[in-house]
Motif scaffolding. Structure first.
Motif, PDB file in Angstrom:
ATOM      1  N   PHE A  66       0.819  -1.199   0.000  1.00  0.00           N
ATOM      2  CA  PHE A  66       0.000   0.000   0.000  1.00  0.00           C
ATOM      3  C   PHE A  66       0.858   1.256   0.000  1.00  0.00           C
ATOM      4  CE2 PHE A  66      -2.823  -2.946   2.517  1.00  0.00           C
ATOM      5  CZ  PHE A  66      -3.613  -3.272   1.430  1.00  0.00           C
ATOM      6  N   ILE A  76       1.431  -2.218   7.574  1.00  0.00           N
ATOM      7  CA  ILE A  76       0.147  -2.100   8.253  1.00  0.00           C
ATOM      8  C   ILE A  76      -0.476  -3.471   8.415  1.00  0.00           C
ATOM      9  CG2 ILE A  76      -2.218  -1.225   8.050  1.00  0.00           C
ATOM     10  CD1 ILE A  76      -1.068   1.272   6.721  1.00  0.00           C
ATOM     11  N   ASP A  77      -0.536  -4.217   7.328  1.00  0.00           N
ATOM     12  CA  ASP A  77      -1.163  -5.526   7.460  1.00  0.00           C
ATOM     13  C   ASP A  77      -0.263  -6.618   6.906  1.00  0.00           C
ATOM     14  OD1 ASP A  77      -3.010  -7.487   8.085  1.00  0.00           O
ATOM     15  OD2 ASP A  77      -4.688  -6.215   7.527  1.00  0.00           O
ATOM     16  N   LYS A 103      -3.436  -6.768  16.160  1.00  0.00           N
ATOM     17  CA  LYS A 103      -4.471  -7.697  15.691  1.00  0.00           C
ATOM     18  C   LYS A 103      -4.090  -8.291  14.328  1.00  0.00           C
ATOM     19  CE  LYS A 103      -7.451  -4.034  13.809  1.00  0.00           C
ATOM     20  NZ  LYS A 103      -7.127  -4.109  12.399  1.00  0.00           N
ATOM     21  N   ASN A 104      -3.380  -7.528  13.532  1.00  0.00           N
ATOM     22  CA  ASN A 104      -2.938  -8.037  12.234  1.00  0.00           C
ATOM     23  C   ASN A 104      -1.798  -9.039  12.405  1.00  0.00           C
ATOM     24  OD1 ASN A 104      -4.806  -6.292  11.211  1.00  0.00           O
ATOM     25  ND2 ASN A 104      -3.325  -4.739  10.565  1.00  0.00           N
ATOM     26  N   SER A 107      -3.421 -12.220  13.491  1.00  0.00           N
ATOM     27  CA  SER A 107      -4.099 -12.877  12.372  1.00  0.00           C
ATOM     28  C   SER A 107      -3.092 -13.638  11.515  1.00  0.00           C
ATOM     29  CB  SER A 107      -4.835 -11.853  11.506  1.00  0.00           C
ATOM     30  OG  SER A 107      -5.751 -11.132  12.287  1.00  0.00           O
ATOM     31  N   ASP A 407     -17.257  -8.050  15.692  1.00  0.00           N
ATOM     32  CA  ASP A 407     -15.892  -8.474  15.385  1.00  0.00           C
ATOM     33  C   ASP A 407     -15.293  -9.419  16.402  1.00  0.00           C
ATOM     34  OD1 ASP A 407     -15.154  -7.261  12.952  1.00  0.00           O
ATOM     35  OD2 ASP A 407     -15.080  -5.312  13.950  1.00  0.00           O
TER      36      ASP A 407
ATOM     37  N   PHE B 153      -8.525  -1.324   4.148  1.00  0.00           N
ATOM     38  CA  PHE B 153      -7.375  -2.209   4.400  1.00  0.00           C
ATOM     39  C   PHE B 153      -6.544  -1.732   5.580  1.00  0.00           C
ATOM     40  CE2 PHE B 153      -6.201   0.843   1.113  1.00  0.00           C
ATOM     41  CZ  PHE B 153      -5.098   1.443   1.709  1.00  0.00           C
ATOM     42  N   ARG B 154      -6.765  -0.476   6.014  1.00  0.00           N
ATOM     43  CA  ARG B 154      -6.020   0.020   7.166  1.00  0.00           C
ATOM     44  C   ARG B 154      -6.483  -0.643   8.454  1.00  0.00           C
ATOM     45  NH1 ARG B 154      -8.371   3.604   4.935  1.00  0.00           N
ATOM     46  NH2 ARG B 154      -7.475   4.891   3.301  1.00  0.00           N
ATOM     47  N   ASP B 155      -7.730  -1.121   8.453  1.00  0.00           N
ATOM     48  CA  ASP B 155      -8.294  -1.619   9.698  1.00  0.00           C
ATOM     49  C   ASP B 155      -9.083  -2.900   9.433  1.00  0.00           C
ATOM     50  OD1 ASP B 155      -8.969  -1.810  12.315  1.00  0.00           O
ATOM     51  OD2 ASP B 155     -10.577  -0.323  12.234  1.00  0.00           O
ATOM     52  N   GLN B 156      -8.366  -3.956   9.112  1.00  0.00           N
ATOM     53  CA  GLN B 156      -9.039  -5.223   8.847  1.00  0.00           C
ATOM     54  C   GLN B 156      -9.291  -5.970  10.161  1.00  0.00           C
ATOM     55  OE1 GLN B 156      -8.312  -7.276   5.133  1.00  0.00           O
ATOM     56  NE2 GLN B 156      -6.249  -6.465   5.150  1.00  0.00           N
ATOM     57  N   PRO B 157     -10.391  -6.706  10.241  1.00  0.00           N
ATOM     58  CA  PRO B 157     -10.702  -7.407  11.495  1.00  0.00           C
ATOM     59  C   PRO B 157      -9.739  -8.571  11.732  1.00  0.00           C
ATOM     60  CG  PRO B 157     -12.242  -8.047   9.787  1.00  0.00           C
ATOM     61  CD  PRO B 157     -11.393  -6.959   9.204  1.00  0.00           C
ATOM     62  N   PRO B 158      -9.526  -8.925  12.994  1.00  0.00           N
ATOM     63  CA  PRO B 158      -8.681 -10.091  13.265  1.00  0.00           C
ATOM     64  C   PRO B 158      -9.329 -11.358  12.725  1.00  0.00           C
ATOM     65  CG  PRO B 158      -9.299  -8.982  15.324  1.00  0.00           C
ATOM     66  CD  PRO B 158     -10.095  -8.364  14.229  1.00  0.00           C
TER      67      PRO B 158
END
Lengths: 614, 265
Positions: A66, A76-77, A103-104, A107, A407, B153-158
């Protein structure tokens, strides 16, 4: 790239974790570049973008896709990337190191079989280095290698490396984690990534690439006792298929299965499949399968099938280690959804034993709030009994997530069962159900003949709220509609069945309740809708309601609470009335609830529509 | 268990979770190799049945052979096909010469958006893979889209331990990605293993070229290749260092990031 010409023999998923800016993405980029695993033009494309934007090329840009990630130089992810080396395919997950994105990281790490934990040689062990190490152990990632990066910034000094290795090994040993390797590298300069560096002549261990090769493939636990969580029940054609993924052990045609917590039992008739030349006769851990049973028993999603001598634990409570990721903190008194394998049930925290700061692992006693990114030892209480295992014995059925609103907000591993007050009766019910001798007429045939399923409607609440009056009305209404209903008044058991019991004695009352529950259980087996109140048990009415539900489980119980005011009804209440004036309307509401629950077919003569009994 | 079996079992598990949790579920089928493998996995998961509709977003610029193949499988496998098309944009003459991003957004993203709104689907299954392209590498198996179909995409759920995001506020929907862990080679290996019918556009039919990735005719280009069978394709892919989507014009520059943020597949 000769190594990729042959088919890889296996695939391994690796996660790269560690503190922010310690060079995880750079390590990944370098690993791909030095093994020539990047697609043609990828390096050039990213270099061109960098030049265009007037900044220096970094290997980390290869996977920080990104624009924002590249601009801020932060991942970020997680990104899943693939490369093949030495006949093995790797799926490498680059996890973010910034605390904002924990959290990422989780995951990504939750699906890994092994981890590379990166530590900056100059900065040393930092907050997220420890937190990630701790979370890896909670997430069940057992294979960990520590990569000490940026050795160029400390002049490739062995003493700096040795100091970090000692400090971090000590930390990991407290978590009972033993790192497979500790490797000194400079990702930026390519030292000890794909090839051995002359600048760390004092280091004799493997490179990062060799370290990957040393990780072992995790295999599904096929040799453990069977655990088969029911995912769904399908009735697309003549077959009634119970579908799910076996999480441990194996099953074969003819095996006797017990479903927990309902205690239903049946034998495996077939193992179903699509597009296979010859039919399957067995299945094992890791496989998403479908089976049919020799008896039409009612089982539903969330139950766990096992063999009878190795059933999972069943309770409404357990103790667990939990990590919290939610925006809102985990708090006492708030209701959450618990998901364990395929089971979903409402839950709350019954006790906060300790809340930990995962960085220092120091204990903070007391609190009843777990904030985002913290870890706690808790007792969790579910609204209904569920089947589970201690995580030390069974991985997949020993862990769970907690959903807050929409969530997943936390996850945890079960450390032990917490006994609840229903345990004794639950064990009794299980022994009785396992030993139950069945006649020729099954539950399904009765339901089709009667136009309804067997069930219980139980009126609860304090005295003088009209429970008995409404119960009588409901019985009359059901029978007038042609249903097979019976009002069982507990007082009718008193002089006969309970003649030997002392009513003033606490143990006597408990035994009356137990006998009453067993009578209801027999009546339910006859296919009746049993209507009753807890009136006969006086002050013990709440205790009675819970015990009766345990004993008649898994038959449907519609609990109707009646009170004079709008007080909070007891747990597991389906309908609540506060001093109803129109009892006819109230009775009809109970009928509607019976329809909604699939107990009553919508009209007489119509076949009941619940898929589970077909 | 082989790697392909691992992938199959995981994808089947995801498909069954999707079917259990979403009352208004549909699957995108572009007739390409990935979404056809996905369709095959669906038949595996549900023992020969496809218990939800398939969506084809028809840009009208697809290669004609793709439509023939589509209609044949619909007949043979008794599929419920729903076709979405942004007729307004087409009537106004939309085509790739107006800009690739503009055209993709109008005919695919908006075409999909309109259909989702019209049919009220809250779960949409797609055959995207993490190794195709770098923003897809960052996807979740269950990936929420907001009221404007946008991907945050900045804040995707776990997402952990096979527990997925299956609850969502009204007005939003979830994209479900069962093939995320599959690579291009895995897809072909599976087509071979299961004898899944595929279009011969993927093979060299005598002119020394084949399509590696299929999209709209004007924006998809064949690659030099002499692969005449699935085996040849697998050997070719194990050796190649050329990106799969090198023949897809929309991937240039930051094309995909911008497209996908707005709700592109």
């Amino acid at each position: 790239m000769l190594t990729t010409l042959t088919k890889p023999r296996e695939s391994l998923t690796i996660v790269i974790v560690g503190h922010v800016d310690h060079g995880k993405s750079t390590l990944l980029g370098r690993l791909y570049a030095d093994t020539k695993s990047l697609p043609d033009g990828k390096l050039e494309k990213v270099q061109a973008i960098c030049q265009q934007q007037g900044k220096e090329f970094e290997y980390s840009f290869l996977f920080d896709a990104f624009l924002e990630e590249q601009e801020q130089g932060v991942t970020i992810d997680t990104a899943r990337t693939f490369f093949t080396w030495d006949a093995r395919q790797y799926i490498i997950i680059d996890a973010p190191g910034h605390r904002e994105f924990l959290k990422n990281m989780i995951s990504g790490a939750a699906r890994a079989e092994a981890a590379l934990l990166v530590i900056d040689a100059l900065e040393g062990v930092k907050e997220q280095s420890k937190k990630h190490g701790y979370l890896l152990s909670l997430l069940g990632v057992k294979q960990v290698a520590v990569i000490v990066n940026k050795m160029d910034l400390v002049g490739y000094r062995q003493d700096v490396f040795a100091g970090i290795e000692k400090e971090y090994r000590e930390f990991l040993s407290r978590l009972k984690v033993e790192p497979e390797r500790v490797v000194p590298v400079s990702a930026r300069h390519g030292d000890n990534i794909a090839s051995r560096s002359a600048r760390t002549a004092w280091y004799e261990g493997p490179t990062v690439l060799e370290t990957l090769g040393l990780f072992k493939k995790e295999t599904a636990p096929t040799e453990q006792p069977l655990r088969f969580p029911v995912q769904d029940v399908y009735k697309f054609d003549a077959r009634r298929i119970i579908a799910g993924r076996i999480t441990a052990g194996r099953l074969k045609v003819g095996d006797r299965l017990v479903f927990s917590p309902s205690n239903k039992t049946a034998n495996v008739r077939t193992v179903e499949a699509f597009n296979l030349e010859k039919p399957l006769t067995e299945a094992q851990a890791g496989e998403s399968v479908g089976i049919t049973l020799d008896e039409q028993i009612f089982v539903e999603r969330g139950e766990i099938a096992s063999s009878q001598d190795t059933i999972p634990l069943v309770s409404t409570a357990f103790r667990a280690n939990v990590f919290w990721l939610g925006r809102r903190p985990l708090e006492q008194g708030r209701k959450y959804q618990l998901r364990l394998a395929t089971r979903e049930v409402a839950c709350e925290v019954a006790a906060f034993h300790r809340i930990m700061d995962a960085v220092d692992l120091d204990q903070r006693q007391g609190g009843t709030v777990v904030h985002r990114n913290n870890v706690a030892e808790l007792t969790i209480r579910a609204k209904a009994p569920l089947a589970f295992d201690p995580s030390g014995a069974f991985e997949a059925t020993g862990r769970f997530v907690i959903v807050d609103e929409y969530d997943i907000a936390g996850g945890g591993i079960i450390t032990e069962l917490v006994h609840d007050e229903q345990e004794f009766l639950r064990d009794e019910a299980r022994r009785r159900d396992f030993a139950w001798a069945k006649g020729e007429v099954g539950t399904e045939e009765r339901a089709q003949q009667y136009g309804h399923r067997a069930a219980m409607v139980l009126f609860t609440g304090p005295a003088h709220t009209g429970k008995a009056f409404l119960a009588r009305k409901l019985e009359a209404l059901l029978v007038a509609e042609g249903r097979h209903a019976y009002l069982l008044d507990a007082d009718n058991l008193r002089v006969g069945l309970d003649a030997d019991l002392e009513e003033k004695d606490v143990a006597g009352v408990a035994e009356m309740i137990r006998r009453y529950g067993e009578v209801v259980r027999v009546l339910i087996d006859t296919g009746l809708i049993v209507v009753s109140t807890t009136n006969a048990f006086g002050a013990a009415h709440t205790q009675a309601a819970q015990a009766i539900m345990t004993l008649v489980h898994p038959a449907p119980v519609v609990a109707v609470h009646m009170a004079k005011s709008d007080d909070e009804p007891p747990p597991n209440t389906d309908l609540a009335f506060a001093g109803p004036k129109d009892f006819d309307a109230a009775a009809r509401q109970v009928m509607d609830e019976l329809k909604r629950r699939g107990v009553l077919a919508h009209s007489i003569g119509e076949k009941p529509k619940y898929q589970y009994s077909i | 268990m082989t790697h392909l079996q691992e992938l199959e079992n995981q994808s089947v598990y995801i498909l069954r979770e999707a079917y259990k949790h979403f009352d208004h579920l549909a699957m995108l089928w572009s007739m390409g190799k990935d979404s056809t493998v996905l369709l095959w996995l669906t038949r595996k998961a549900f023992f020969g049945h496809v218990p939800f509709p398939l969506i084809h977003i028809d840009t009208s610029y697809k290669i004609p052979a793709m439509i023939e193949y589509r209609d044949r499988l619909v007949r043979e496998w008794r599929l419920n096909l729903v076709i979405g098309q942004n007729k307004e944009a087409l009537a106004a003459g939309m085509n790739h010469t107006r800009g690739r991003g503009v055209c993709c957004t109008a005919l695919k993203t908006d075409g999909l958006k309109n259909l989702l709104a019209e049919k009220g689907y809250t779960g949409v299954i797609l055959g995207i893979r993490a190794d195709e392209e770098s923003t897809r590498a960052k996807e979740r198996y269950f990936s929420p889209r907001d009221k404007n179909n946008e991907w945050d995409f900045r804040d995707q759920p776990p997402e952990l331990w096979d527990q997925f995001k299956t609850t969502f506020p009204p007005g939003t929907h979830i994209r479900i990605h069962p093939l995320l862990d599959w690579t291009e080679v895995n897809v072909w290996e599976y087509i071979k293993l299961e004898h899944i019918p595929f279009m011969d556009l993927y093979l060299d039919r005598g002119d020394g070229t084949r399509f590696r990735s299929l999209g709209c005719a004007p924006c998809t280009f064949p690659i030099q290749s002499s692969a005449r069978s699935v085996d040849d394709i697998i050997v070719e892919l194990r050796q190649t260092t050329v990106a799969e989507r090198s023949g897809r014009a929309q991937d240039e520059g930051r094309g995909m990031e911008l497209l996908r943020k707005d709700g592109y597949m």
